[in-house]
Design a protein around this motif. Structure first.
Motif, PDB file in Angstrom:
ATOM      1  N   ALA A   1      17.088  -4.583  -2.396  1.00 26.27           N
ATOM      2  CA  ALA A   1      18.537  -4.783  -2.553  1.00 26.27           C
ATOM      3  C   ALA A   1      19.156  -3.673  -3.392  1.00 26.27           C
ATOM      4  CB  ALA A   1      18.797  -6.146  -3.195  1.00 26.27           C
ATOM      5  N   GLU A   2      18.464  -3.262  -4.466  1.00 20.97           N
ATOM      6  CA  GLU A   2      18.966  -2.204  -5.335  1.00 20.97           C
ATOM      7  C   GLU A   2      19.084  -0.872  -4.589  1.00 20.97           C
ATOM      8  OE1 GLU A   2      16.237  -2.086  -8.546  1.00 20.97           O
ATOM      9  OE2 GLU A   2      16.797  -4.065  -9.332  1.00 20.97           O
ATOM     10  N   GLN A   3      18.095  -0.620  -3.705  1.00 24.51           N
ATOM     11  CA  GLN A   3      18.066   0.657  -2.999  1.00 24.51           C
ATOM     12  C   GLN A   3      18.802   0.617  -1.657  1.00 24.51           C
ATOM     13  OE1 GLN A   3      16.886   3.348  -4.532  1.00 24.51           O
ATOM     14  NE2 GLN A   3      16.528   1.950  -6.253  1.00 24.51           N
ATOM     15  N   HIS A   4      19.187  -0.594  -1.237  1.00 24.92           N
ATOM     16  CA  HIS A   4      19.873  -0.773   0.045  1.00 24.92           C
ATOM     17  C   HIS A   4      19.036  -0.235   1.206  1.00 24.92           C
ATOM     18  CE1 HIS A   4      23.420  -1.840  -2.294  1.00 24.92           C
ATOM     19  NE2 HIS A   4      23.284  -0.707  -2.970  1.00 24.92           N
ATOM     20  N   LEU A   5      17.719  -0.462   1.107  1.00 29.33           N
ATOM     21  CA  LEU A   5      16.799   0.013   2.138  1.00 29.33           C
ATOM     22  C   LEU A   5      15.684  -1.018   2.345  1.00 29.33           C
ATOM     23  CD1 LEU A   5      16.293   3.734   0.991  1.00 29.33           C
ATOM     24  CD2 LEU A   5      17.499   2.992   3.063  1.00 29.33           C
ATOM     25  N   PRO A   6      15.221  -1.208   3.578  1.00 30.08           N
ATOM     26  CA  PRO A   6      14.047  -2.056   3.805  1.00 30.08           C
ATOM     27  C   PRO A   6      12.781  -1.276   3.451  1.00 30.08           C
ATOM     28  CG  PRO A   6      14.800  -1.159   5.885  1.00 30.08           C
ATOM     29  CD  PRO A   6      15.791  -0.696   4.835  1.00 30.08           C
ATOM     30  N   LEU A   7      11.939  -1.862   2.641  1.00 23.72           N
ATOM     31  CA  LEU A   7      10.713  -1.180   2.201  1.00 23.72           C
ATOM     32  C   LEU A   7       9.466  -1.717   2.895  1.00 23.72           C
ATOM     33  CD1 LEU A   7      11.480  -1.059  -1.622  1.00 23.72           C
ATOM     34  CD2 LEU A   7      11.952   0.704   0.102  1.00 23.72           C
ATOM     35  N   LEU A   8       9.489  -3.002   3.236  1.00 27.42           N
ATOM     36  CA  LEU A   8       8.331  -3.644   3.856  1.00 27.42           C
ATOM     37  C   LEU A   8       8.730  -4.296   5.169  1.00 27.42           C
ATOM     38  CD1 LEU A   8       6.694  -5.495   0.812  1.00 27.42           C
ATOM     39  CD2 LEU A   8       6.082  -3.248   1.725  1.00 27.42           C
ATOM     40  N   VAL A   9       7.760  -4.353   6.082  1.00 29.99           N
ATOM     41  CA  VAL A   9       7.908  -5.132   7.306  1.00 29.99           C
ATOM     42  C   VAL A   9       6.881  -6.249   7.238  1.00 29.99           C
ATOM     43  CG1 VAL A   9       7.772  -5.138   9.826  1.00 29.99           C
ATOM     44  CG2 VAL A   9       8.658  -3.124   8.626  1.00 29.99           C
ATOM     45  N   ARG A  10       7.372  -7.482   7.268  1.00 33.67           N
ATOM     46  CA  ARG A  10       6.483  -8.635   7.148  1.00 33.67           C
ATOM     47  C   ARG A  10       6.145  -9.153   8.541  1.00 33.67           C
ATOM     48  NH1 ARG A  10      10.284  -7.866   3.585  1.00 33.67           N
ATOM     49  NH2 ARG A  10       9.905  -8.194   1.358  1.00 33.67           N
ATOM     50  N   HIS A  11       4.839  -9.370   8.792  1.00 30.24           N
ATOM     51  CA  HIS A  11       4.407  -9.905  10.077  1.00 30.24           C
ATOM     52  C   HIS A  11       3.256 -10.866   9.856  1.00 30.24           C
ATOM     53  CE1 HIS A  11       1.544  -6.596   9.559  1.00 30.24           C
ATOM     54  NE2 HIS A  11       2.565  -5.775   9.544  1.00 30.24           N
ATOM     55  N   ALA A  12       2.786 -11.488  10.924  1.00 25.52           N
ATOM     56  CA  ALA A  12       1.794 -12.555  10.809  1.00 25.52           C
ATOM     57  C   ALA A  12       0.506 -12.101  10.156  1.00 25.52           C
ATOM     58  CB  ALA A  12       1.506 -13.142  12.194  1.00 25.52           C
ATOM     59  N   SER A  13       0.099 -10.884  10.392  1.00 22.42           N
ATOM     60  CA  SER A  13      -1.182 -10.405   9.860  1.00 22.42           C
ATOM     61  C   SER A  13      -1.060  -9.768   8.478  1.00 22.42           C
ATOM     62  CB  SER A  13      -1.794  -9.382  10.832  1.00 22.42           C
ATOM     63  OG  SER A  13      -0.911  -8.289  11.026  1.00 22.42           O
ATOM     64  N   GLY A  14       0.138  -9.719   7.924  1.00 20.46           N
ATOM     65  CA  GLY A  14       0.303  -9.130   6.595  1.00 20.46           C
ATOM     66  C   GLY A  14       1.616  -8.383   6.479  1.00 20.46           C
ATOM     67  N   VAL A  15       1.595  -7.226   5.853  1.00 23.05           N
ATOM     68  CA  VAL A  15       2.796  -6.419   5.685  1.00 23.05           C
ATOM     69  C   VAL A  15       2.465  -4.962   5.966  1.00 23.05           C
ATOM     70  CG1 VAL A  15       3.880  -7.938   3.977  1.00 23.05           C
ATOM     71  CG2 VAL A  15       2.355  -6.115   3.217  1.00 23.05           C
ATOM     72  N   SER A  16       3.468  -4.212   6.322  1.00 20.28           N
ATOM     73  CA  SER A  16       3.336  -2.765   6.447  1.00 20.28           C
ATOM     74  C   SER A  16       4.567  -2.131   5.813  1.00 20.28           C
ATOM     75  CB  SER A  16       3.196  -2.344   7.911  1.00 20.28           C
ATOM     76  OG  SER A  16       4.316  -2.770   8.668  1.00 20.28           O
ATOM     77  N   PHE A  17       4.467  -0.843   5.540  1.00 19.53           N
ATOM     78  CA  PHE A  17       5.557  -0.144   4.852  1.00 19.53           C
ATOM     79  C   PHE A  17       6.457   0.562   5.859  1.00 19.53           C
ATOM     80  CE2 PHE A  17       2.731  -0.954   1.418  1.00 19.53           C
ATOM     81  CZ  PHE A  17       3.498  -0.945   0.265  1.00 19.53           C
ATOM     82  N   THR A  18       7.737   0.500   5.622  1.00 15.37           N
ATOM     83  CA  THR A  18       8.686   1.276   6.411  1.00 15.37           C
ATOM     84  C   THR A  18       8.600   2.735   5.974  1.00 15.37           C
ATOM     85  OG1 THR A  18      10.494   1.030   4.832  1.00 15.37           O
ATOM     86  CG2 THR A  18      10.230  -0.716   6.505  1.00 15.37           C
ATOM     87  N   GLU A  19       9.340   3.582   6.653  1.00 18.87           N
ATOM     88  CA  GLU A  19       9.411   4.994   6.264  1.00 18.87           C
ATOM     89  C   GLU A  19       9.886   5.130   4.820  1.00 18.87           C
ATOM     90  OE1 GLU A  19      12.061   8.969   7.443  1.00 18.87           O
ATOM     91  OE2 GLU A  19      12.246   7.101   8.587  1.00 18.87           O
ATOM     92  N   TYR A  20      10.865   4.298   4.448  1.00 19.56           N
ATOM     93  CA  TYR A  20      11.408   4.360   3.084  1.00 19.56           C
ATOM     94  C   TYR A  20      10.384   3.834   2.073  1.00 19.56           C
ATOM     95  CZ  TYR A  20      15.354   4.227   6.312  1.00 19.56           C
ATOM     96  OH  TYR A  20      16.196   4.443   7.372  1.00 19.56           O
ATOM     97  N   GLY A  21       9.694   2.762   2.470  1.00 18.97           N
ATOM     98  CA  GLY A  21       8.687   2.196   1.582  1.00 18.97           C
ATOM     99  C   GLY A  21       7.538   3.151   1.340  1.00 18.97           C
ATOM    100  N   SER A  22       7.111   3.859   2.392  1.00 16.79           N
ATOM    101  CA  SER A  22       6.017   4.825   2.247  1.00 16.79           C
ATOM    102  C   SER A  22       6.409   5.963   1.327  1.00 16.79           C
ATOM    103  CB  SER A  22       5.616   5.367   3.627  1.00 16.79           C
ATOM    104  OG  SER A  22       5.088   4.341   4.440  1.00 16.79           O
ATOM    105  N   ALA A  23       7.658   6.421   1.462  1.00 19.48           N
ATOM    106  CA  ALA A  23       8.132   7.504   0.595  1.00 19.48           C
ATOM    107  C   ALA A  23       8.151   7.063  -0.866  1.00 19.48           C
ATOM    108  CB  ALA A  23       9.520   7.950   1.036  1.00 19.48           C
ATOM    109  N   LEU A  24       8.633   5.850  -1.130  1.00 16.00           N
ATOM    110  CA  LEU A  24       8.684   5.351  -2.497  1.00 16.00           C
ATOM    111  C   LEU A  24       7.293   5.049  -3.040  1.00 16.00           C
ATOM    112  CD1 LEU A  24      10.290   4.463  -4.945  1.00 16.00           C
ATOM    113  CD2 LEU A  24      10.617   2.220  -3.851  1.00 16.00           C
ATOM    114  N   LEU A  25       6.397   4.619  -2.154  1.00 14.37           N
ATOM    115  CA  LEU A  25       5.039   4.261  -2.589  1.00 14.37           C
ATOM    116  C   LEU A  25       4.334   5.438  -3.249  1.00 14.37           C
ATOM    117  CD1 LEU A  25       2.651   2.292  -2.684  1.00 14.37           C
ATOM    118  CD2 LEU A  25       2.067   3.026  -0.360  1.00 14.37           C
ATOM    119  N   GLY A  26       4.518   6.642  -2.696  1.00 13.78           N
ATOM    120  CA  GLY A  26       3.889   7.813  -3.306  1.00 13.78           C
ATOM    121  C   GLY A  26       4.325   8.004  -4.745  1.00 13.78           C
ATOM    122  N   HIS A  27       5.614   7.851  -5.001  1.00 14.17           N
ATOM    123  CA  HIS A  27       6.123   7.989  -6.372  1.00 14.17           C
ATOM    124  C   HIS A  27       5.641   6.823  -7.250  1.00 14.17           C
ATOM    125  CE1 HIS A  27       8.760  11.332  -5.331  1.00 14.17           C
ATOM    126  NE2 HIS A  27       9.137  10.655  -4.254  1.00 14.17           N
TER     127      HIS A  27
END
Length: 317
Positions: A41-67
């Motif tokens: 909400a703070e970044q106004h971007l989706p960071l995770l994609v939630r699905h039945a088998s778990g979660v994955s990172f969006t393009e924005y989430g992957s970029a932030l994850l490195g930092h």
């Protein structure tokens, strides 16, 4: 951004699910989910994609994850340093090590380090360039003992020089092309090599292009482990290109031959590669000191095996 939000992202990436990450951090799933949603909400971007088998990172989430990994990793190193000063456990040290150091100096270095810092959890990764640099960049590794490549971004990494080495073209003993005297005689052969994607041009220029040798890229197989690389040289009749000191290491010396070619290659530089934005911990400095001591000890040794190795190196320490 708050620290607990970044810690949540890192835990999710390393655990593979929100449930496992919450358990790892000692939080409820609801609390962990709230931390991530507040960050989104703070970044106004989706960071995770939630699905039945778990979660994955969006393009924005992957970029932030490195930092996030860099921030969390640096704080963990600071905690470990303060714990050491309090006389408590040091924590973890993760290092990437290039194959010819792994097969020559490393065993004695690890033994010496374990004697000095038995409380440290030591984690070692095979430091082929294409594997090690991404892990160093995202904070998974504290440092890498490996070759400094021209394409390595100077603002991002720094290298403490240890030694210089030559690189050579190799094949299994008895290879049909073993008597070749020019690189141009080898362009129809299959090769197994390793390089970081960002270093492709530098690698190709050094090995082929500077000599006017144009090779079909489909002849090149990229192997991301030493075991794969050696297996393909030995059993699939592939050629390769490696630091010359590697050929005197025990796993290679009895079945590998150097092709004595008219063409020469650039001198390689090996050192301790670190991110510029990190401070070396006491444990990391201890490991580097143990490595320096072992290199110097072997360089003064009269043993035939040590002389054979060190004659192929130019020490800078």
């Amino acid at each position: 951004m708050k620290l607990h939000q970044l810690q949540a992202l890192v835990a999710i990436a390393e655990s593979g699910s929100i449930r496992a990450a919450a358990r790892r951090l000692g939080l409820s799933q609801a609390a962990l989910t709230k931390a991530v949603r507040e960050l989104e909400a703070e970044q106004h971007l989706p960071l995770l994609v939630r699905h039945a088998s778990g979660v994955s990172f969006t393009e924005y989430g992957s970029a932030l994850l490195g930092h996030a990994r860099l921030v969390v990793g640096q704080l963990q190193r600071a905690d470990a340093e303060l714990a050491r000063l309090r006389g408590q456990a040091e924590g973890r040290l993760s290092i990437g090590v290039t194959p010819f150091i792994e097969l020559t100096f490393l065993p004695e270095v690890v033994r010496r380090f374990r004697e000095k810092m038995p409380e440290v959890r030591l984690e070692l990764f095979e430091g082929l360039t294409a594997v090690a640099l991404p892990r160093l960049r995202n904070g998974e590794l504290d440092f890498v003992v490996g070759p400094m490549i021209p394409a390595m971004p100077a603002p991002e990494f720094e290298c403490e020089d240890l030694l210089l080495f030559n690189s050579v073209v190799i094949a299994r003993q008895g290879h049909a092309l073993g008597g070749s005297r020019s690189l141009h005689e080898l362009l129809d052969a299959d090769w197994v090599v390793n390089y970081a994607p960002s270093a492709y041009d530098a690698f190709m220029r050094n090995l082929f292009w500077q000599h006017g040798a144009a090779i079909d890229e489909r002849r090149l197989v990229r192997a991301h482990s030493l075991t794969l690389l050696l297996s393909l040289i030995r059993h699939a009749d592939m050629l390769s290109y490696c630091p010359e000191p590697l050929i005197v290491a025990e796993p290679l010396r009895d079945w590998v031959q150097v092709l004595r070619l008219a063409e020469g290659f650039e001198t390689g530089r090996l050192g301790v590669i670190s991110r510029r934005d990190t401070t070396r911990s006491t444990a990391a400095q201890c490991f580097v000191d143990c490595l320096l001591q072992e290199i110097r000890r072997r360089s003064r040794s009269a043993r035939a095996e040590d002389r054979q190795l060190c004659d192929l190196l130019q020490l800078l320490v």
